[in-house]
Design a protein around this motif. Structure first.
Motif, PDB file in Angstrom:
ATOM      1  N   SER A 177       1.043  -1.121   0.154  1.00 32.34           N
ATOM      2  CA  SER A 177      -0.439  -0.332   0.079  1.00 32.34           C
ATOM      3  C   SER A 177       0.694   1.512   0.051  1.00 32.34           C
ATOM      4  O   SER A 177       0.912   2.742  -0.352  1.00 32.34           O
ATOM      5  CB  SER A 177      -0.878  -0.386   0.664  1.00 32.34           C
ATOM      6  OG  SER A 177      -0.262   0.032   2.326  1.00 32.34           O
ATOM      7  N   GLN A 178       1.716   1.128   0.194  1.00 34.57           N
ATOM      8  CA  GLN A 178       2.881   2.346   0.051  1.00 34.57           C
ATOM      9  C   GLN A 178       4.158   1.694  -0.767  1.00 34.57           C
ATOM     10  O   GLN A 178       4.891   0.655   0.133  1.00 34.57           O
ATOM     11  CB  GLN A 178       3.212   3.109   1.229  1.00 34.57           C
ATOM     12  CG  GLN A 178       3.782   4.645   1.816  1.00 34.57           C
ATOM     13  CD  GLN A 178       5.628   4.115   1.819  1.00 34.57           C
ATOM     14  OE1 GLN A 178       5.706   2.888   2.366  1.00 34.57           O
ATOM     15  NE2 GLN A 178       5.907   4.821   1.262  1.00 34.57           N
ATOM     16  N   ALA A 179       5.140   2.872  -0.675  1.00 38.04           N
ATOM     17  CA  ALA A 179       5.725   2.763  -1.565  1.00 38.04           C
ATOM     18  C   ALA A 179       6.613   3.924  -2.140  1.00 38.04           C
ATOM     19  O   ALA A 179       6.195   4.722  -2.870  1.00 38.04           O
ATOM     20  CB  ALA A 179       6.134   1.335  -2.758  1.00 38.04           C
ATOM     21  N   ASP A 180       8.073   4.290  -1.489  1.00 36.65           N
ATOM     22  CA  ASP A 180       8.600   4.693  -2.182  1.00 36.65           C
ATOM     23  C   ASP A 180       9.593   5.072  -3.636  1.00 36.65           C
ATOM     24  O   ASP A 180       9.433   4.306  -4.625  1.00 36.65           O
ATOM     25  CB  ASP A 180       9.637   5.570  -1.236  1.00 36.65           C
ATOM     26  CG  ASP A 180       8.973   6.228   0.115  1.00 36.65           C
ATOM     27  OD1 ASP A 180       7.958   6.611  -0.335  1.00 36.65           O
ATOM     28  OD2 ASP A 180       9.644   6.241   0.884  1.00 36.65           O
ATOM     29  N   ASP A 181      11.001   4.629  -3.063  1.00 36.03           N
ATOM     30  CA  ASP A 181      12.280   4.114  -4.251  1.00 36.03           C
ATOM     31  C   ASP A 181      12.692   2.640  -4.230  1.00 36.03           C
ATOM     32  O   ASP A 181      13.568   2.543  -3.174  1.00 36.03           O
ATOM     33  CB  ASP A 181      13.528   5.173  -4.586  1.00 36.03           C
ATOM     34  CG  ASP A 181      14.271   4.593  -5.625  1.00 36.03           C
ATOM     35  OD1 ASP A 181      13.378   3.589  -6.437  1.00 36.03           O
ATOM     36  OD2 ASP A 181      15.020   5.295  -5.870  1.00 36.03           O
ATOM     37  N   SER A 182      11.485   1.809  -4.328  1.00 35.23           N
ATOM     38  CA  SER A 182      11.743   0.381  -4.194  1.00 35.23           C
ATOM     39  C   SER A 182      13.417   0.066  -4.502  1.00 35.23           C
ATOM     40  O   SER A 182      13.335   0.241  -5.464  1.00 35.23           O
ATOM     41  CB  SER A 182      10.063  -0.141  -4.422  1.00 35.23           C
ATOM     42  OG  SER A 182      10.457  -1.517  -3.679  1.00 35.23           O
ATOM     43  N   ASN A 183      13.408  -1.423  -5.065  1.00 36.28           N
ATOM     44  CA  ASN A 183      14.712  -1.628  -5.156  1.00 36.28           C
ATOM     45  C   ASN A 183      14.479  -2.418  -6.220  1.00 36.28           C
ATOM     46  O   ASN A 183      13.407  -3.260  -7.379  1.00 36.28           O
ATOM     47  CB  ASN A 183      15.096  -3.236  -4.611  1.00 36.28           C
ATOM     48  CG  ASN A 183      16.242  -3.347  -4.556  1.00 36.28           C
ATOM     49  OD1 ASN A 183      16.651  -3.180  -4.964  1.00 36.28           O
ATOM     50  ND2 ASN A 183      16.276  -5.402  -4.589  1.00 36.28           N
ATOM     51  N   MET A 184      15.011  -1.921  -7.827  1.00 34.46           N
ATOM     52  CA  MET A 184      15.336  -2.111  -8.666  1.00 34.46           C
ATOM     53  C   MET A 184      15.586  -3.738  -8.966  1.00 34.46           C
ATOM     54  O   MET A 184      17.365  -3.724  -8.579  1.00 34.46           O
ATOM     55  CB  MET A 184      15.966  -0.817  -9.561  1.00 34.46           C
ATOM     56  CG  MET A 184      16.107  -1.722 -11.318  1.00 34.46           C
ATOM     57  SD  MET A 184      14.954  -1.790 -11.653  1.00 34.46           S
ATOM     58  CE  MET A 184      13.994  -0.270 -12.151  1.00 34.46           C
ATOM     59  N   HIS A 185      15.497  -4.472  -9.217  1.00 35.78           N
ATOM     60  CA  HIS A 185      15.818  -6.052  -9.330  1.00 35.78           C
ATOM     61  C   HIS A 185      15.349  -6.949 -10.762  1.00 35.78           C
ATOM     62  O   HIS A 185      14.612  -6.900 -10.869  1.00 35.78           O
ATOM     63  CB  HIS A 185      15.887  -6.504  -7.718  1.00 35.78           C
ATOM     64  CG  HIS A 185      14.140  -6.548  -8.216  1.00 35.78           C
ATOM     65  ND1 HIS A 185      13.537  -6.020  -7.899  1.00 35.78           N
ATOM     66  CD2 HIS A 185      13.509  -8.722  -8.433  1.00 35.78           C
ATOM     67  CE1 HIS A 185      12.508  -6.909  -7.464  1.00 35.78           C
ATOM     68  NE2 HIS A 185      12.822  -7.805  -7.630  1.00 35.78           N
ATOM     69  N   ALA A 186      16.120  -7.825 -10.557  1.00 39.66           N
ATOM     70  CA  ALA A 186      15.520  -8.745 -11.533  1.00 39.66           C
ATOM     71  C   ALA A 186      15.643 -10.132 -10.702  1.00 39.66           C
ATOM     72  O   ALA A 186      15.406 -10.499  -9.938  1.00 39.66           O
ATOM     73  CB  ALA A 186      16.516  -9.674 -12.965  1.00 39.66           C
ATOM     74  N   ASP A 187      14.074 -11.100 -11.537  1.00 39.36           N
ATOM     75  CA  ASP A 187      14.162 -12.248 -10.169  1.00 39.36           C
ATOM     76  C   ASP A 187      15.029 -13.152 -10.472  1.00 39.36           C
ATOM     77  O   ASP A 187      14.917 -14.664 -10.041  1.00 39.36           O
ATOM     78  CB  ASP A 187      12.425 -12.142 -11.045  1.00 39.36           C
ATOM     79  CG  ASP A 187      10.849 -11.543 -10.157  1.00 39.36           C
ATOM     80  OD1 ASP A 187      11.579 -11.348  -8.996  1.00 39.36           O
ATOM     81  OD2 ASP A 187      10.626 -11.386 -10.337  1.00 39.36           O
ATOM     82  N   PHE A 188      15.219 -13.980 -12.078  1.00 37.38           N
ATOM     83  CA  PHE A 188      16.396 -14.341 -12.797  1.00 37.38           C
ATOM     84  C   PHE A 188      17.498 -13.897 -13.211  1.00 37.38           C
ATOM     85  O   PHE A 188      17.530 -12.896 -13.479  1.00 37.38           O
ATOM     86  CB  PHE A 188      15.554 -15.550 -13.493  1.00 37.38           C
ATOM     87  CG  PHE A 188      14.680 -16.357 -13.065  1.00 37.38           C
ATOM     88  CD1 PHE A 188      14.430 -17.068 -11.943  1.00 37.38           C
ATOM     89  CD2 PHE A 188      12.845 -15.384 -12.912  1.00 37.38           C
ATOM     90  CE1 PHE A 188      13.380 -17.181 -11.448  1.00 37.38           C
ATOM     91  CE2 PHE A 188      12.145 -16.130 -12.465  1.00 37.38           C
ATOM     92  CZ  PHE A 188      11.326 -16.713 -11.770  1.00 37.38           C
ATOM     93  N   TYR A 189      18.671 -14.597 -12.931  1.00 37.81           N
ATOM     94  CA  TYR A 189      19.466 -14.131 -13.706  1.00 37.81           C
ATOM     95  C   TYR A 189      20.065 -15.147 -14.896  1.00 37.81           C
ATOM     96  O   TYR A 189      20.217 -14.859 -15.783  1.00 37.81           O
ATOM     97  CB  TYR A 189      20.886 -13.814 -12.510  1.00 37.81           C
ATOM     98  CG  TYR A 189      20.044 -12.165 -11.484  1.00 37.81           C
ATOM     99  CD1 TYR A 189      20.184 -10.822 -11.988  1.00 37.81           C
ATOM    100  CD2 TYR A 189      20.029 -12.607 -10.690  1.00 37.81           C
ATOM    101  CE1 TYR A 189      20.023 -10.237 -11.726  1.00 37.81           C
ATOM    102  CE2 TYR A 189      19.341 -11.675  -9.926  1.00 37.81           C
ATOM    103  CZ  TYR A 189      19.634 -10.432 -10.019  1.00 37.81           C
ATOM    104  OH  TYR A 189      19.322  -9.064  -9.612  1.00 37.81           O
ATOM    105  N   GLU A 190      21.114 -16.115 -14.288  1.00 34.82           N
ATOM    106  CA  GLU A 190      21.327 -16.814 -15.566  1.00 34.82           C
ATOM    107  C   GLU A 190      21.292 -17.898 -15.191  1.00 34.82           C
ATOM    108  O   GLU A 190      21.241 -19.204 -14.546  1.00 34.82           O
ATOM    109  CB  GLU A 190      22.883 -16.701 -15.198  1.00 34.82           C
ATOM    110  CG  GLU A 190      24.032 -15.658 -15.212  1.00 34.82           C
ATOM    111  CD  GLU A 190      24.026 -15.327 -16.854  1.00 34.82           C
ATOM    112  OE1 GLU A 190      24.018 -15.609 -17.119  1.00 34.82           O
ATOM    113  OE2 GLU A 190      24.531 -14.293 -16.621  1.00 34.82           O
ATOM    114  N   THR A 191      19.511 -18.815 -15.439  1.00 38.79           N
ATOM    115  CA  THR A 191      19.380 -19.477 -15.567  1.00 38.79           C
ATOM    116  C   THR A 191      18.804 -20.096 -17.302  1.00 38.79           C
ATOM    117  O   THR A 191      18.183 -20.536 -17.817  1.00 38.79           O
ATOM    118  CB  THR A 191      17.737 -19.446 -14.908  1.00 38.79           C
ATOM    119  OG1 THR A 191      16.332 -18.696 -16.549  1.00 38.79           O
ATOM    120  CG2 THR A 191      18.368 -19.156 -14.053  1.00 38.79           C
TER     121      THR A 191
END
Length: 412
Positions: free
Chosen positions: A271-285
């Motif tokens: 319900s609240q977010a400022d500058d959330s975390n930029m990420h990927a769910d998967f990388y080298e699969t």
């Protein structure tokens, strides 16, 4: 470059006392305003370097008389602008003539702006927007396409797609969350009693034990994830009931996969977010893993985007708004994060809850990467799913499906 700064060098010859004048390569060291000059002209201090009378391998024939010794550096003060010029391709010309010389402060052109970049770059403001998602009814269950730029049709980033869902998918997943008790827990947690960052607590819902975790991000996002086999099987059965097999079959076949295991199935609330975390769910699969994200409830009366997708080169962040009837699909290196929202501050008590379904073709080559992600993501109670050869999967080319399906009610 073929441009060379040259300056008028004057030297008195000792034998006959006459002055020798010529143009030599020079470097501008500094410039000063000569206060005693009636004209107020700026003068320059320059440095001459004879250095064997060579530049770029060419001898300066006839110029040797201007310099007394080799490898000699000579400074001259108070040269006026008229005594400094630039020569184009000077080694092919007679340095004692004006041929090829250009005035000092020489304009170096490149054919004009139109030959370097399109005029529209000046006339129009750049719009970085994605191609609008088709209306959900126009995407059949399992039908998918890349998320693309609206101006050129190219993919915004690698391994990012929009896929159609079976009719009633979102409504029935919402019913599942209500029946489990997850929606009541989300409302009380997000609107007043959140976990501390990183904290995990275990709760008993209708089917088994689940855990609630708040990640170390600039938001109050919490996720609710099966913690025992009863809860895990309940989530899988629900996916089977609402027809997720059609998505697995279409997407798995289209991506050239042999089988898929849905190993990490989650409900995400925020319900609240400022500058959330930029990420990927998967990388080298090896492009064999995907997260399917779709909302089961969204904030009322808002048109703000809920999701940020980063372009492949990292220079642009595009806004994405969730839609019922479709899922956003992200694979290896698809960078994303929650968009800034503040439903709670607006006193509506609104929340957003999203289904997240991690599916992968688990192999010897990618299992270590998956295990690293799985371990960091959460308490990770189901390590046995990554044992190879894999013993559980939920789609393959021989007809394997999720657990039993049932009739579902209409979409929102």
């Amino acid at each position: 470059s073929n441009l060379q700064t040259i300056c008028h060098f004057i030297r008195k010859v000792k034998n006959n006392k006459e002055e020798r004048k010529c143009w030599l390569p020079c470097d501008i060291e500094e410039r000063v305003v000569v206060s005693s000059s009636a004209s107020g002209l700026t003068s320059y201090k320059v440095k001459f370097s004879s250095y064997n009378h060579k530049i770029d391998g060419y001898h300066m024939d006839g110029w040797q008389t201007c310099v007394t010794r080799r490898k000699e550096t000579i400074f001259r003060d108070h040269l006026e602008p008229s005594e400094i010029t630039i020569m184009d391709k000077w080694t092919s010309l007679d340095p004692l003539t004006n041929a090829g010389m250009a005035p000092f402060r020489h304009y170096i052109g490149a054919g004009g702006a139109a030959t370097i970049f399109p005029q529209k770059w000046i006339d129009e403001r750049a719009e970085y927007a994605i191609t609008p998602f088709d209306h959900p009814q126009q995407l059949q269950p399992g039908e998918y396409r890349p998320i693309t730029w609206s101006h050129n049709g190219l993919p915004v980033t690698r391994n990012a797609y929009i896929v159609g869902l079976p009719e009633g998918f979102n409504t029935n997943m919402y019913d599942f969350a209500v029946e489990q008790g997850a929606m009541e827990m989300f409302r009380s947690t997000l609107n007043g009693r959140p976990n501390k960052n990183g904290a995990v607590r275990y709760v008993d819902l209708r089917d088994g034990e689940w855990y609630v975790q708040r990640p170390h991000w600039n938001s109050n996002m919490h996720w609710v994830i099966p913690a025992d086999e009863t809860a895990r099987q309940a989530y899988l059965r629900q996916l089977g009931k609402v027809g997720f097999d059609a998505v697995l079959k279409s997407f798995g076949t289209g991506q050239g996969l042999d089988k898929l295991t849905c190993f990490h199935n989650t409900l995400l609330g925020i319900s609240q977010a400022d500058d959330s975390n930029m990420h990927a769910d998967f990388y080298e699969t090896q492009r064999k893993s995907f997260d399917f994200l779709t909302p089961i409830i969204m904030s009322n009366n808002t048109f703000d985007p809920e999701f940020h997708l980063q372009s492949r080169d990292g220079n642009v962040i595009v806004n994405v708004k969730y839609q019922y009837g479709t899922a956003i699909v992200m694979g290896d290196w698809t960078m994303h994060k929650s968009a800034p929202v503040n439903y709670y501050a607006e006193e509506r008590g609104d929340i957003r809850v999203v289904c997240s379904i991690y599916c992968s073709e688990i192999t010897e080559e990618n299992r270590d990467s998956l295990l690293k992600m799985y371990h960091e993501e959460a308490p990770a109670p189901f390590y046995h799913l990554f044992d190879t050869p894999v013993k559980e999967w939920h789609w393959d080319n021989d007809g394997m499906t999720l657990p039993q399906k049932q009739t579902v009610r209409d979409q929102f």
